[in-house]
Design an enzyme around this catalytic site. Structure first.
Site, PDB file in Angstrom:
ATOM      1  N   TRP A 160      -3.712  -1.898  18.021  1.00  0.00           N
ATOM      2  CA  TRP A 160      -3.724  -0.948  18.970  1.00  0.00           C
ATOM      3  C   TRP A 160      -4.851  -1.246  20.014  1.00  0.00           C
ATOM      4  O   TRP A 160      -4.888  -1.167  21.127  1.00  0.00           O
ATOM      5  CB  TRP A 160      -3.796   0.367  18.195  1.00  0.00           C
ATOM      6  N   SER A 181      -2.337   2.130   4.392  1.00  0.00           N
ATOM      7  CA  SER A 181      -1.789   1.411   5.539  1.00  0.00           C
ATOM      8  C   SER A 181      -1.841  -0.259   5.069  1.00  0.00           C
ATOM      9  O   SER A 181      -0.703  -0.833   4.959  1.00  0.00           O
ATOM     10  CB  SER A 181      -2.606   1.363   6.675  1.00  0.00           C
ATOM     11  N   HIS A 229     -11.834 -10.657  12.277  1.00  0.00           N
ATOM     12  CA  HIS A 229     -12.120  -9.712  10.909  1.00  0.00           C
ATOM     13  C   HIS A 229     -13.564 -10.003  10.312  1.00  0.00           C
ATOM     14  O   HIS A 229     -13.950  -9.463   9.549  1.00  0.00           O
ATOM     15  CB  HIS A 229     -10.903  -9.711  10.293  1.00  0.00           C
TER      16      HIS A 229
HETATM   17  P1  A3P Z   1      -0.138   2.837   9.442  1.00  0.00           P
HETATM   18  O1  A3P Z   1      -0.011   1.769   8.443  1.00  0.00           O
HETATM   19  O2  A3P Z   1      -1.120   3.967   8.720  1.00  0.00           O
HETATM   20  O3  A3P Z   1       0.859   3.317  10.446  1.00  0.00           O
HETATM   21  P2  A3P Z   1      -4.122  -2.932  12.216  1.00  0.00           P
HETATM   22  O4  A3P Z   1      -3.306  -3.214  13.541  1.00  0.00           O
HETATM   23  O5  A3P Z   1      -5.359  -3.107  11.877  1.00  0.00           O
HETATM   24  O6  A3P Z   1      -3.123  -3.936  11.279  1.00  0.00           O
HETATM   25  O7  A3P Z   1      -3.610  -1.642  11.835  1.00  0.00           O
HETATM   26  C1  A3P Z   1      -2.372  -1.098  11.536  1.00  0.00           C
HETATM   27  C2  A3P Z   1      -2.304   0.624  11.458  1.00  0.00           C
HETATM   28  O8  A3P Z   1      -2.311   0.806  13.161  1.00  0.00           O
HETATM   29  C3  A3P Z   1      -1.090   0.892  11.212  1.00  0.00           C
HETATM   30  O9  A3P Z   1      -1.136   2.212  10.615  1.00  0.00           O
HETATM   31  C4  A3P Z   1      -0.159   1.224  12.207  1.00  0.00           C
HETATM   32  O10 A3P Z   1       0.926   2.006  12.268  1.00  0.00           O
HETATM   33  C5  A3P Z   1      -1.066   1.494  13.454  1.00  0.00           C
HETATM   34  N1  A3P Z   1      -1.001   1.390  14.846  1.00  0.00           N
HETATM   35  C6  A3P Z   1      -0.353   0.196  15.171  1.00  0.00           C
HETATM   36  N2  A3P Z   1      -0.137   0.194  16.526  1.00  0.00           N
HETATM   37  C7  A3P Z   1      -0.642   1.724  16.791  1.00  0.00           C
HETATM   38  C8  A3P Z   1      -0.636   2.069  18.131  1.00  0.00           C
HETATM   39  N3  A3P Z   1      -0.194   1.664  19.280  1.00  0.00           N
HETATM   40  N4  A3P Z   1      -1.161   3.652  18.162  1.00  0.00           N
HETATM   41  C9  A3P Z   1      -1.563   4.032  17.246  1.00  0.00           C
HETATM   42  N5  A3P Z   1      -1.694   3.422  15.748  1.00  0.00           N
HETATM   43  C10 A3P Z   1      -1.177   2.273  15.663  1.00  0.00           C
END
Ligand code: A3P
Length: 342
Positions: free
Chosen positions: A93, A184, A154
């Protein structure tokens, strides 16, 4: 630089007499000991993922050479923007928001041909670990990128090259409530390791032996860097704050990277367009994010990057004992630091 086995210690004053362990001669170009000498652990519940402890952090084994190369070969620029996070804290995000914000003049966020409509957010940014594992050609591409560059990592703050801090590159860090991060992570890893239990995932995180963990030291490194001075070059964001008020946080982000939204842009709805373009509903509805894998380092399906996107989902998965264990670790490791996850 790597930790050295006691059995391999030598007295530097005395001449070295053979035989010595052959492994002891295995050094990289900088004379450092090799990955095979670092303390190792298997990621709990996943026998295929081996972690190595490098300078106090548990990195996936295959990332250690990248960490060393980033420290020695990455040439940061003062106007670089580095997105940093632990996996599953909202990286995708934030990457999308940062790209849409910083590239908004070349690519208006309402444009029908915006790159984020046909590329996964991770294809819009250089992932440092991937670049430095990808060989000279990838490093050359990173060098050739026009400024300001947008990259992500990371790596813990302590493992970033000192030159990055010295030259004033900006770092944007995102953290997340640890119980939600665990849930998650479990969902994500289960897409390729269906045998993984939530208990194992929680254990690895609470023991500090998860990817780029201990998570408390990872978050604390960036927290301390962000609070060290009023003009800190580290912006510390929380996933939950971003959920509560995306527009205000995107404004903060834009201000921080030196590209504030003008009143005219806000009036014209550019800020709102950025938020809409990067919303979970929009990103997960795109064909590019429904198919394919995240990349050569992470063979998980792209669609697993976009799951539920809420705060507090842990209540639907954790027992009270599991939640208490994590809360106790947070209180123990971070209680006195001023860093919380409210
Ligand atoms: P959940 O698994 O709790 O739904 P990363 O990008 O660091 O791998 O994090 C993934 C998490 O961010 C996931 O959480 C995912 O659904 C959430 N996520 C991804 N895109 C998003 C967005 N545009 N808005 C809000 N949350 C988002």
């Amino acid at each position: 630089m790597f930790a050295c086995c006691a059995s391999m210690a030598t007295n530097s004053a005395a001449p070295v007499v053979g035989p010595i362990p052959f492994l002891d001669t295995e050094k990289d170009a900088h004379g450092h000991r090799q990955v095979s000498e670092l303390p190792s652990k298997l990621l709990a519940g996943i026998q295929q993922i081996s972690l190595r402890r490098y300078q106090g952090f548990w990195l996936p084994e295959s990332w250690v050479p990248a960490a060393v190369s980033i420290q020695h070969r990455f040439k940061p620029r003062p106007d670089d923007v580095i997105i940093s996070s632990l996996p599953k804290c909202g990286t995708t995000w934030l990457v999308a928001l940062a790209f849409a914000t910083m590239a908004r003049h070349a690519y208006p966020p309402s444009a029908a041909d915006h790159p984020l409509l046909c590329l996964n957010p991770h294809q819009c940014i250089a992932f440092l670990e991937g670049v430095f594992l990808g060989g000279p050609a990838r490093e050359e591409r990173l060098e050739a990128l026009p400024s300001p560059r947008l990259v992500n990592t990371h790596m813990p703050h302590a493992l970033l090259p000192q030159s990055l801090v010295d030259c004033g590159s900006r770092v944007v860090y995102i953290c997340r409530e640890p119980k939600d991060m665990v849930v998650s992570m479990w969902h994500y890893l289960r897409t390729v390791h269906p045998e993984l239990s939530l208990q194992d995932t929680l254990d690895s995180v609470c023991d500090g032996a998860s990817r780029c963990g201990p998570f408390w030291d990872h978050a604390l490194g960036y927290w301390r860097a962000s609070t060290a001075s009023p003009d800190s070059r580290v912006l510390f964001l929380r996933y939950e704050e971003l959920l509560r008020d995306p527009a205000s946080n995107v404004k903060r982000l834009a201000q921080f990277v030196g590209q504030p939204f003008s009143p005219a842009e806000e009036e014209a709805g550019v800020l709102a367009d950025v938020v809409r373009l990067c919303s979970l509903d929009n990103l997960r509805s795109l064909d590019v994010n429904k198919t394919g894998i995240v990349g050569p380092l992470l063979k998980t399906p792209r669609k697993a990057l976009f799951r539920k996107g809420v705060a507090g989902d842990w209540v639907n998965h954790m027992t009270p004992e599991m939640a208490r264990r994590m809360d106790d670790v947070v209180a123990d490791k971070l209680g006195h630091t001023g860093l919380d996850f409210q």
